[in-house]
Design a protein around this motif. Structure first.
Motif, PDB file in Angstrom:
ATOM      1  N   ALA A  25       0.844  -1.200   0.000  1.00 39.22           N
ATOM      2  CA  ALA A  25       0.000   0.000   0.000  1.00 39.22           C
ATOM      3  C   ALA A  25       0.880   1.251   0.000  1.00 39.22           C
ATOM      4  O   ALA A  25       0.606   2.211  -0.730  1.00 39.22           O
ATOM      5  CB  ALA A  25      -0.933  -0.005   1.213  1.00 39.22           C
ATOM      6  N   MET A  26       1.949   1.232   0.803  1.00 36.57           N
ATOM      7  CA  MET A  26       2.842   2.385   0.845  1.00 36.57           C
ATOM      8  C   MET A  26       3.528   2.578  -0.511  1.00 36.57           C
ATOM      9  O   MET A  26       3.661   3.709  -0.983  1.00 36.57           O
ATOM     10  CB  MET A  26       3.886   2.227   1.947  1.00 36.57           C
ATOM     11  CG  MET A  26       4.784   3.443   2.068  1.00 36.57           C
ATOM     12  SD  MET A  26       5.817   3.401   3.511  1.00 36.57           S
ATOM     13  CE  MET A  26       4.628   3.954   4.713  1.00 36.57           C
ATOM     14  N   PHE A  27       3.941   1.501  -1.133  1.00 37.80           N
ATOM     15  CA  PHE A  27       4.582   1.585  -2.443  1.00 37.80           C
ATOM     16  C   PHE A  27       3.654   2.243  -3.468  1.00 37.80           C
ATOM     17  O   PHE A  27       4.039   3.198  -4.150  1.00 37.80           O
ATOM     18  CB  PHE A  27       4.999   0.193  -2.925  1.00 37.80           C
ATOM     19  CG  PHE A  27       5.510   0.183  -4.340  1.00 37.80           C
ATOM     20  CD1 PHE A  27       6.783   0.644  -4.635  1.00 37.80           C
ATOM     21  CD2 PHE A  27       4.713  -0.262  -5.385  1.00 37.80           C
ATOM     22  CE1 PHE A  27       7.255   0.655  -5.941  1.00 37.80           C
ATOM     23  CE2 PHE A  27       5.173  -0.255  -6.690  1.00 37.80           C
ATOM     24  CZ  PHE A  27       6.448   0.209  -6.969  1.00 37.80           C
ATOM     25  N   PHE A  28       2.414   1.755  -3.547  1.00 38.15           N
ATOM     26  CA  PHE A  28       1.483   2.304  -4.538  1.00 38.15           C
ATOM     27  C   PHE A  28       1.032   3.718  -4.169  1.00 38.15           C
ATOM     28  O   PHE A  28       0.829   4.553  -5.051  1.00 38.15           O
ATOM     29  CB  PHE A  28       0.300   1.364  -4.749  1.00 38.15           C
ATOM     30  CG  PHE A  28       0.668   0.139  -5.547  1.00 38.15           C
ATOM     31  CD1 PHE A  28       0.942   0.234  -6.904  1.00 38.15           C
ATOM     32  CD2 PHE A  28       0.768  -1.106  -4.943  1.00 38.15           C
ATOM     33  CE1 PHE A  28       1.304  -0.879  -7.647  1.00 38.15           C
ATOM     34  CE2 PHE A  28       1.124  -2.229  -5.677  1.00 38.15           C
ATOM     35  CZ  PHE A  28       1.396  -2.117  -7.032  1.00 38.15           C
ATOM     36  N   ALA A  29       0.888   3.993  -2.883  1.00 43.74           N
ATOM     37  CA  ALA A  29       0.529   5.350  -2.464  1.00 43.74           C
ATOM     38  C   ALA A  29       1.642   6.326  -2.840  1.00 43.74           C
ATOM     39  O   ALA A  29       1.372   7.439  -3.316  1.00 43.74           O
ATOM     40  CB  ALA A  29       0.272   5.390  -0.958  1.00 43.74           C
ATOM     41  N   TYR A  30       2.893   5.916  -2.645  1.00 40.49           N
ATOM     42  CA  TYR A  30       4.019   6.787  -3.013  1.00 40.49           C
ATOM     43  C   TYR A  30       4.030   7.038  -4.517  1.00 40.49           C
ATOM     44  O   TYR A  30       4.272   8.158  -4.957  1.00 40.49           O
ATOM     45  CB  TYR A  30       5.344   6.179  -2.550  1.00 40.49           C
ATOM     46  CG  TYR A  30       6.528   7.041  -2.889  1.00 40.49           C
ATOM     47  CD1 TYR A  30       6.780   8.211  -2.174  1.00 40.49           C
ATOM     48  CD2 TYR A  30       7.388   6.702  -3.932  1.00 40.49           C
ATOM     49  CE1 TYR A  30       7.860   9.025  -2.484  1.00 40.49           C
ATOM     50  CE2 TYR A  30       8.458   7.514  -4.245  1.00 40.49           C
ATOM     51  CZ  TYR A  30       8.698   8.664  -3.524  1.00 40.49           C
ATOM     52  OH  TYR A  30       9.762   9.464  -3.846  1.00 40.49           O
ATOM     53  N   ARG A  31       3.754   6.003  -5.292  1.00 38.47           N
ATOM     54  CA  ARG A  31       3.664   6.188  -6.752  1.00 38.47           C
ATOM     55  C   ARG A  31       2.595   7.200  -7.104  1.00 38.47           C
ATOM     56  O   ARG A  31       2.807   8.074  -7.948  1.00 38.47           O
ATOM     57  CB  ARG A  31       3.379   4.856  -7.455  1.00 38.47           C
ATOM     58  CG  ARG A  31       4.624   4.024  -7.645  1.00 38.47           C
ATOM     59  CD  ARG A  31       4.371   2.739  -8.392  1.00 38.47           C
ATOM     60  NE  ARG A  31       3.706   2.945  -9.683  1.00 38.47           N
ATOM     61  CZ  ARG A  31       3.163   1.965 -10.381  1.00 38.47           C
ATOM     62  NH1 ARG A  31       3.189   0.725  -9.943  1.00 38.47           N
ATOM     63  NH2 ARG A  31       2.585   2.215 -11.536  1.00 38.47           N
ATOM     64  N   GLY A  32       1.456   7.113  -6.455  1.00 39.26           N
ATOM     65  CA  GLY A  32       0.386   8.072  -6.699  1.00 39.26           C
ATOM     66  C   GLY A  32       0.769   9.470  -6.244  1.00 39.26           C
ATOM     67  O   GLY A  32       0.521  10.453  -6.942  1.00 39.26           O
ATOM     68  N   PHE A  33       1.388   9.553  -5.087  1.00 36.13           N
ATOM     69  CA  PHE A  33       1.772  10.842  -4.509  1.00 36.13           C
ATOM     70  C   PHE A  33       2.789  11.570  -5.381  1.00 36.13           C
ATOM     71  O   PHE A  33       2.766  12.789  -5.491  1.00 36.13           O
ATOM     72  CB  PHE A  33       2.354  10.597  -3.111  1.00 36.13           C
ATOM     73  CG  PHE A  33       2.772  11.842  -2.394  1.00 36.13           C
ATOM     74  CD1 PHE A  33       1.831  12.756  -1.942  1.00 36.13           C
ATOM     75  CD2 PHE A  33       4.103  12.099  -2.154  1.00 36.13           C
ATOM     76  CE1 PHE A  33       2.217  13.909  -1.268  1.00 36.13           C
ATOM     77  CE2 PHE A  33       4.498  13.244  -1.487  1.00 36.13           C
ATOM     78  CZ  PHE A  33       3.553  14.149  -1.036  1.00 36.13           C
ATOM     79  N   THR A  34       3.671  10.821  -6.041  1.00 41.22           N
ATOM     80  CA  THR A  34       4.708  11.438  -6.873  1.00 41.22           C
ATOM     81  C   THR A  34       4.305  11.553  -8.344  1.00 41.22           C
ATOM     82  O   THR A  34       4.984  12.230  -9.115  1.00 41.22           O
ATOM     83  CB  THR A  34       6.028  10.638  -6.779  1.00 41.22           C
ATOM     84  OG1 THR A  34       5.781   9.280  -7.162  1.00 41.22           O
ATOM     85  CG2 THR A  34       6.596  10.696  -5.371  1.00 41.22           C
ATOM     86  N   ALA A  35       3.203  10.919  -8.738  1.00 45.38           N
ATOM     87  CA  ALA A  35       2.822  10.889 -10.153  1.00 45.38           C
ATOM     88  C   ALA A  35       2.538  12.278 -10.719  1.00 45.38           C
ATOM     89  O   ALA A  35       2.988  12.604 -11.825  1.00 45.38           O
ATOM     90  CB  ALA A  35       1.600   9.985 -10.358  1.00 45.38           C
ATOM     91  N   ASP A  36       1.787  13.090  -9.981  1.00 49.91           N
ATOM     92  CA  ASP A  36       1.433  14.420 -10.490  1.00 49.91           C
ATOM     93  C   ASP A  36       2.675  15.301 -10.661  1.00 49.91           C
ATOM     94  O   ASP A  36       2.880  15.860 -11.741  1.00 49.91           O
ATOM     95  CB  ASP A  36       0.394  15.079  -9.586  1.00 49.91           C
ATOM     96  CG  ASP A  36      -0.893  14.260  -9.495  1.00 49.91           C
ATOM     97  OD1 ASP A  36      -1.334  13.733 -10.536  1.00 49.91           O
ATOM     98  OD2 ASP A  36      -1.434  14.134  -8.385  1.00 49.91           O
ATOM     99  N   PRO A  37       3.534  15.418  -9.636  1.00 47.38           N
ATOM    100  CA  PRO A  37       4.766  16.205  -9.838  1.00 47.38           C
ATOM    101  C   PRO A  37       5.657  15.621 -10.935  1.00 47.38           C
ATOM    102  O   PRO A  37       6.272  16.369 -11.696  1.00 47.38           O
ATOM    103  CB  PRO A  37       5.460  16.152  -8.479  1.00 47.38           C
ATOM    104  CG  PRO A  37       4.377  15.892  -7.506  1.00 47.38           C
ATOM    105  CD  PRO A  37       3.371  15.037  -8.233  1.00 47.38           C
ATOM    106  N   ASP A  38       5.736  14.298 -11.017  1.00 52.03           N
ATOM    107  CA  ASP A  38       6.548  13.679 -12.068  1.00 52.03           C
ATOM    108  C   ASP A  38       6.087  14.124 -13.452  1.00 52.03           C
ATOM    109  O   ASP A  38       6.898  14.419 -14.326  1.00 52.03           O
ATOM    110  CB  ASP A  38       6.498  12.151 -11.983  1.00 52.03           C
ATOM    111  CG  ASP A  38       7.338  11.580 -10.843  1.00 52.03           C
ATOM    112  OD1 ASP A  38       8.089  12.342 -10.206  1.00 52.03           O
ATOM    113  OD2 ASP A  38       7.228  10.362 -10.598  1.00 52.03           O
ATOM    114  N   ARG A  39       4.751  14.163 -13.649  1.00 53.78           N
ATOM    115  CA  ARG A  39       4.206  14.596 -14.945  1.00 53.78           C
ATOM    116  C   ARG A  39       4.570  16.056 -15.218  1.00 53.78           C
ATOM    117  O   ARG A  39       4.918  16.424 -16.329  1.00 53.78           O
ATOM    118  CB  ARG A  39       2.687  14.420 -14.977  1.00 53.78           C
ATOM    119  CG  ARG A  39       2.236  13.018 -15.338  1.00 53.78           C
ATOM    120  CD  ARG A  39       0.742  12.944 -15.613  1.00 53.78           C
ATOM    121  NE  ARG A  39      -0.082  13.124 -14.429  1.00 53.78           N
ATOM    122  CZ  ARG A  39      -0.347  12.160 -13.544  1.00 53.78           C
ATOM    123  NH1 ARG A  39       0.148  10.952 -13.727  1.00 53.78           N
ATOM    124  NH2 ARG A  39      -1.115  12.403 -12.508  1.00 53.78           N
TER     125      ARG A  39
END
Length: 166
Positions: A25-39
Motif C-alpha cells: 500500500a505504501m509503495f502504490f501510495a508513493y507512486r500516486g503521490f509522486t505521479a502528479d509532480p513527475d508529470r
C-alpha cells in the motif's frame, strides 16, 4: 466487541501478510503521490531530486547547502548537480553567508516559487482528498505510523520542520 476495537487489537499481532499489504500500500501510495509532480517535471528535464530540493528550499528559505544535504540524505556531488541545474535555470538563488562566507544560503526565485506552488498544489489536492476520505482519526493514525517509521535523526529533522524551524 466493535469492529474498530477488534481491528485495533489485531494490530498488536501483525502477520507477515498484513505487513506485506502495508508495504505494498505504501509503495502504490508513493507512486500516486509522486505521479502528479513527475508529470509536471517530465518536460522540464527535472526529477524527484529537483522536486525535493525545491520543496525544502521553499520550506526553509535561506537554508544552507549543508542543512539541505542533511535533510535530503544525498551526497554532496548529487546535490551540487541538482542545485547547479536549478540555479542555472533561474529557479534557485545561492547567496554567500553574512556571518560565515563559506556558507551558501539558498532561496527560491519567483520562477522557482511558481514551480514549487504548482508541484505542491498537485500533492496537496491528492492529500486533501485522501484525508477527507479517511477521516480525522485515520489521518492522526497515519501521521503516527509515519513518525514511528522514521529513524531518530529523521524524526528530529521532521520535528524541527514541523515546528517551523530550519
Amino acid at each position: 466487541m466493535s469492529e474498530a476495537a477488534s481491528g485495533g487489537e489485531s494490530l498488536l499481532f501483525l502477520t507477515d501478510e498484513q505487513l506485506r499489504k502495508g508495504i505494498e500500500a505504501m509503495f502504490f501510495a508513493y507512486r500516486g503521490f509522486t505521479a502528479d509532480p513527475d508529470r509536471i517535471l517530465d518536460g522540464m528535464d527535472y526529477g524527484r531530486a529537483h522536486h525535493r530540493a525545491i520543496h525544502f528550499i521553499h520550506r526553509s528559505p535561506g537554508t544552507t547547502v549543508n542543512n539541505l544535504l542533511s535533510i535530503l540524505g544525498v551526497t554532496k556531488q548529487s546535490l551540487n548537480r541538482v542545485l547547479r541545474t536549478l540555479i542555472d535555470d533561474g529557479l534557485v538563488e545561492s547567496r554567500v553567508g553574512r556571518v560565515d562566507k563559506r556558507e551558501r544560503h539558498l532561496f527560491l526565485t519567483p520562477k522557482g516559487a511558481d514551480l514549487e506552488r504548482t508541484l505542491s498544489d498537485a500533492q496537496r489536492a491528492r492529500m486533501r482528498a485522501a484525508y477527507r476520505a479517511a477521516g480525522p482519526v485515520a489521518v492522526q493514525g497515519f501521521r503516527q505510523v509515519l513518525e514511528a517509521m522514521m529513524d531518530p535523526d529523521q524524526r528530529r529533522q521532521y520535528q524541527t520542520l514541523k515546528e517551523g524551524g530550519a
